[in-house]
Design a protein around this motif. Structure first.
Motif, short mmCIF file in Angstrom:
data_model
loop_
_atom_site.label_atom_id
_atom_site.label_comp_id
_atom_site.label_asym_id
_atom_site.label_seq_id
_atom_site.Cartn_x
_atom_site.Cartn_y
_atom_site.Cartn_z
N GLN A 46 0.82 -1.21 0.00
CA GLN A 46 0.00 0.00 0.00
C GLN A 46 0.86 1.27 0.00
O GLN A 46 0.47 2.29 -0.56
N PHE A 47 2.03 1.20 0.64
CA PHE A 47 2.87 2.38 0.78
C PHE A 47 4.31 2.02 0.41
O PHE A 47 5.15 1.73 1.28
N PRO A 48 4.63 2.01 -0.89
CA PRO A 48 5.95 1.56 -1.35
C PRO A 48 7.12 2.35 -0.75
O PRO A 48 8.21 1.81 -0.59
N ARG A 59 -12.13 2.64 2.16
CA ARG A 59 -12.40 2.59 0.71
C ARG A 59 -11.13 2.84 -0.10
O ARG A 59 -11.18 3.33 -1.22
N GLY A 60 -10.00 2.52 0.50
CA GLY A 60 -8.74 2.65 -0.22
C GLY A 60 -8.12 4.03 -0.16
O GLY A 60 -7.09 4.28 -0.80
N PHE A 61 -8.73 4.94 0.60
CA PHE A 61 -8.16 6.28 0.74
C PHE A 61 -6.85 6.20 1.52
O PHE A 61 -6.79 5.60 2.60
N ASN A 318 1.56 13.78 -7.98
CA ASN A 318 0.82 15.02 -7.75
C ASN A 318 -0.64 14.78 -7.42
O ASN A 318 -1.27 15.58 -6.72
N ASP A 319 -1.20 13.67 -7.90
CA ASP A 319 -2.62 13.40 -7.63
C ASP A 319 -2.87 13.08 -6.16
O ASP A 319 -4.02 13.12 -5.70
N GLU A 320 -1.81 12.81 -5.39
CA GLU A 320 -1.96 12.53 -3.96
C GLU A 320 -1.81 13.79 -3.11
O GLU A 320 -2.06 13.76 -1.90
N LEU A 321 -1.38 14.90 -3.72
CA LEU A 321 -1.16 16.13 -2.95
C LEU A 321 -2.50 16.76 -2.59
O LEU A 321 -3.46 16.71 -3.35
#
Length: 426
Positions: A46-48, A59-61, A318-321
């Motif tokens: 989940q967190f490489p 829900r995978g957030f 960037n989509d996680e910021l």
């Protein structure tokens, strides 16, 4: 917060506040040791990057970074009174900003410079460089002076109740009290000590501090450093003229002497030799002169592409910021972890866009033609992509100028995006 979530945390202090909030707020969150046999594989999947703390929603957030996780957990509570206390009332934007200010100071500055002081003193394998430790100590003194002045006038950092600013700051101070802030320091900072004891004895954090004890004496430089200093200071005394040395007092044969420890390998970029372009001179020029009219023309006049290369650096996720100040803190952390290579590098990374729709990009100059030796000193360097720039190409040159001047929007997919914040690596 509906459904079961997971908070990955361990013994490090950045995990303490999120873990304490889960318990205090009674959230439906399972606290998991990421390195336990049962959890290690799923955590890595989940967190490489394996950054802690880390949060996985039902829900995978996913979230990393302590500040983001803390705000998410508090806002997940249904207790509006507690939320208002810890984060500030929704209508009181000044208090909210003050809380964020102290959170940021604790995580982006205080803990960073505390680590730079105590790690060379107590962690085996971290080299002790006196001038670097002294410089970090100076910053620690300045920051703790700000806290002492604030707490001399106030019970807590913001308002009259414990807020997230106090929780984050107190845990950051912990490492100082573990290794650096002995009896004498505490006498000189009574307001910080009073506040720290109050916050850590409070209902939220007290479980994390049940076995906490103050130190009497601060950590000292490694013994090998002290021995070298003693050897330099103490010259061998001449033997009296009328006496002869006794056999047992004679020096041991050279073959029996303990061999010196091998020297630590130099940074690979050091092997490239001394360049004609003086990087420190450029850094002073950039810091002290107007960027567009003076500093940049000087740079292009003196830059040597055979000695240095230029790179476009982009954050891959960037989509996680989320919030722009958090993105800027991400840059700050990355730059701190590049400290072993700073003397060979210069550059800027900026945050463009707005909250929940932003990105990180920038331009960095480094010694040599390969980016890896400079960047791989940071554990998270592979979270960024690196594209070599050609200074003879006008578009590339304009991008470098814009990144270092911060006065024009960043063009992303043909759309101009305003620069919200950024940091300089120098």
């Amino acid at each position: 917060m509906s459904g079961k979530s997971v908070l990955y945390s361990n013994f490090r202090i950045r995990s303490w506040v999120p873990r304490a909030l889960v318990k205090y707020l009674g959230l439906n969150v399972e606290i998991v040791d990421p390195y336990s046999e049962e959890a290690a594989e799923e955590f890595a999947k989940q967190f490489p990057l394996k950054k802690l703390p880390a949060f996985l929603g039902p829900r995978g957030f996913k979230l990393t970074e302590q500040m983001a996780i803390n705000h998410y957990l508090i806002n997940s509570s249904r207790d509006e009174k507690i939320k208002g206390q810890l984060l500030g009332e929704p209508t009181d934007i000044e208090t909210q900003a003050e809380i964020l200010r102290w959170e940021s100071l604790a995580t982006s500055d205080l803990i960073v410079f505390l680590v730079r002081v105590f790690q060379p003193l107590v962690v085996e394998g971290v080299p002790y460089v006196k001038k670097d430790v002294d410089a970090a100590w100076k910053v620690v003194d300045e920051i703790t002076g700000i806290y002492e002045a604030r707490l001399r006038e106030k019970t807590y950092l913001v308002g009259e109740r414990i807020t997230l600013a106090d929780l984050m700051s107190a845990t950051a101070f912990t490492r100082g009290f573990n290794y650096l802030f002995g009896t004498e320091w505490r006498k000189q900072h009574p307001s910080i000590v009073r506040w720290f004891n109050t916050v850590t004895a409070g209902e939220i954090l007290r479980d994390e501090y049940r076995d906490f004890k103050f130190i009497d004496e601060p950590a000292k430089p490694p013994q090998s450093v002290n021995k070298k200093k003693e050897k330099k200071k103490t010259a061998p005394e001449a033997a009296p003229a009328a006496s002869k040395p006794k056999p047992e007092a004679q020096a041991k044969p050279e073959a029996e002497e303990k061999p010196e420890e091998p020297k630590k390998p130099k940074h690979p970029l050091e092997l490239l030799g001394k360049p004609s372009f003086v990087l420190d001179e450029w850094k002073r020029k950039y810091s002290n002169e107007d960027t567009r009219p003076v500093a940049l023309p000087w740079f292009w006049e003196h830059y040597n592409p055979q000695e240095y290369s230029l790179w476009k650096v982009d954050y891959k996720y960037n989509d996680e910021l989320t919030l722009t100040f958090m993105s800027n803190n991400l840059i700050g952390g990355f730059f701190n972890r590049l400290s072993a290579s700073t003397k060979y590098m210069f550059g800027c990374l900026v945050v463009y866009g707005e909250n929940n729709n932003n990105g990180i990009t920038g331009a960095v100059m480094l010694r040599g033609q390969d980016h890896v030796p400079a960047f791989d000193v940071a554990p998270d360097w592979e979270s960024y992509s690196y594209t070599k720039l050609d200074p003879s190409n006008e578009q590339d040159k304009e991008f470098i100028n814009n990144m270092w001047a911060w006065d024009k929007p960043v063009v992303v997919d043909g759309t101009p995006r305003e620069i919200a914040d950024g940091k300089v690596l120098k």
